[in-house]
Design an enzyme around this catalytic site. Structure first.
Site, PDB file in Angstrom:
ATOM      1  N   THR A  50       0.830  -1.204   0.000  1.00  0.00           N
ATOM      2  CA  THR A  50       0.000   0.000   0.000  1.00  0.00           C
ATOM      3  C   THR A  50       0.866   1.256   0.000  1.00  0.00           C
ATOM      4  O   THR A  50       0.562   2.236  -0.688  1.00  0.00           O
ATOM      5  CB  THR A  50      -0.962   0.013   1.204  1.00  0.00           C
ATOM      6  OG1 THR A  50      -1.759  -1.172   1.161  1.00  0.00           O
ATOM      7  CG2 THR A  50      -1.860   1.232   1.200  1.00  0.00           C
ATOM      8  N   CYS A  51       1.964   1.205   0.729  1.00  0.00           N
ATOM      9  CA  CYS A  51       2.863   2.358   0.811  1.00  0.00           C
ATOM     10  C   CYS A  51       3.470   2.686  -0.552  1.00  0.00           C
ATOM     11  O   CYS A  51       3.620   3.850  -0.910  1.00  0.00           O
ATOM     12  CB  CYS A  51       3.970   2.084   1.824  1.00  0.00           C
ATOM     13  SG  CYS A  51       3.356   1.634   3.463  1.00  0.00           S
ATOM     14  N   SER A  52       3.809   1.649  -1.309  1.00  0.00           N
ATOM     15  CA  SER A  52       4.493   1.826  -2.592  1.00  0.00           C
ATOM     16  C   SER A  52       3.564   2.008  -3.779  1.00  0.00           C
ATOM     17  O   SER A  52       3.961   2.610  -4.776  1.00  0.00           O
ATOM     18  CB  SER A  52       5.406   0.627  -2.862  1.00  0.00           C
ATOM     19  OG  SER A  52       6.432   0.560  -1.904  1.00  0.00           O
TER      20      SER A  52
END
Length: 186
Positions: A50-52
């Site tokens: 999700t962060c990337s």
């Protein structure tokens, strides 16, 4: 999960150890956030899905809209070391968001956002949140709800942009999955 409300409080003052261009740089958070308007978002870890694929890329994409709304800096904090954050920035082609490594978790802990992700092998990490800081003071925090997993509902770039510039035209989000070396990927 958040343990305290930082709205109206000064940003914690710690020294972060970042890498830029292969060199070490010390970032004092008291000085970094002292003047102007900064949007900060924090996430569990570099190179995580999700962060990337969503969190960091959308802030990078909306950086011009934030700038038009008077935001001078956008920073991403993660409980990762300087090597990891520098590599992640290169991998993500980031040039508008500054990556701030909180390798010891000191900033995150003082923000009341350190959480235990040992069940998935991560150890202590940051709870996902975003905040608006003006002249060193936390003006607004959007903290993800206290629920299982890795909620991603309110710390996104669109929510923060709507807060700092309610009348801003928000471009549609674009997401493109590719794999290095794939003959079908552009």
């Amino acid at each position: 999960m958040p343990t305290k409300n930082m709205e109206g409080q000064k940003v914690p003052e710690v020294t972060l150890h970042a890498r830029k261009g292969g060199d070490w740089h010390q970032i004092n958070t008291g000085s970094y956030f002292a003047k102007g308007k900064t949007v900060v978002f924090s996430l569990p870890g570099a190179f995580t899905p999700t962060c990337s694929t969503s969190h960091l890329p959308r802030y990078e994409q909306l950086a011009p809209a934030f700038k038009a709304a008077g935001v001078e800096k956008i920073a991403c904090v993660s409980v990762n070391d300087g090597f990891v954050m520098e590599s992640w920035g290169k991998d993500q082609h980031v040039n508008k968001v500054e990556l701030l490594p909180d390798g010891n978790g000191e900033f995150t802990e003082q923000m009341g956002m350190l959480c235990d992700k040992s069940a998935i092998g991560f150890g202590p990490r940051s709870w996902r949140y975003s905040m608006l800081v003006e002249d060193g003071v936390v003006k607004k925090v959007f903290s993800e709800p206290n629920k299982e997993g890795d909620p991603y509902e309110v710390s996104d770039a669109d929510t923060m942009l709507k807060f700092v510039a309610p009348d801003a035209t928000i471009p549609p989000s674009t997401l493109l999955f590719t794999k290095l070396g794939c003959p079908f990927c552009a």
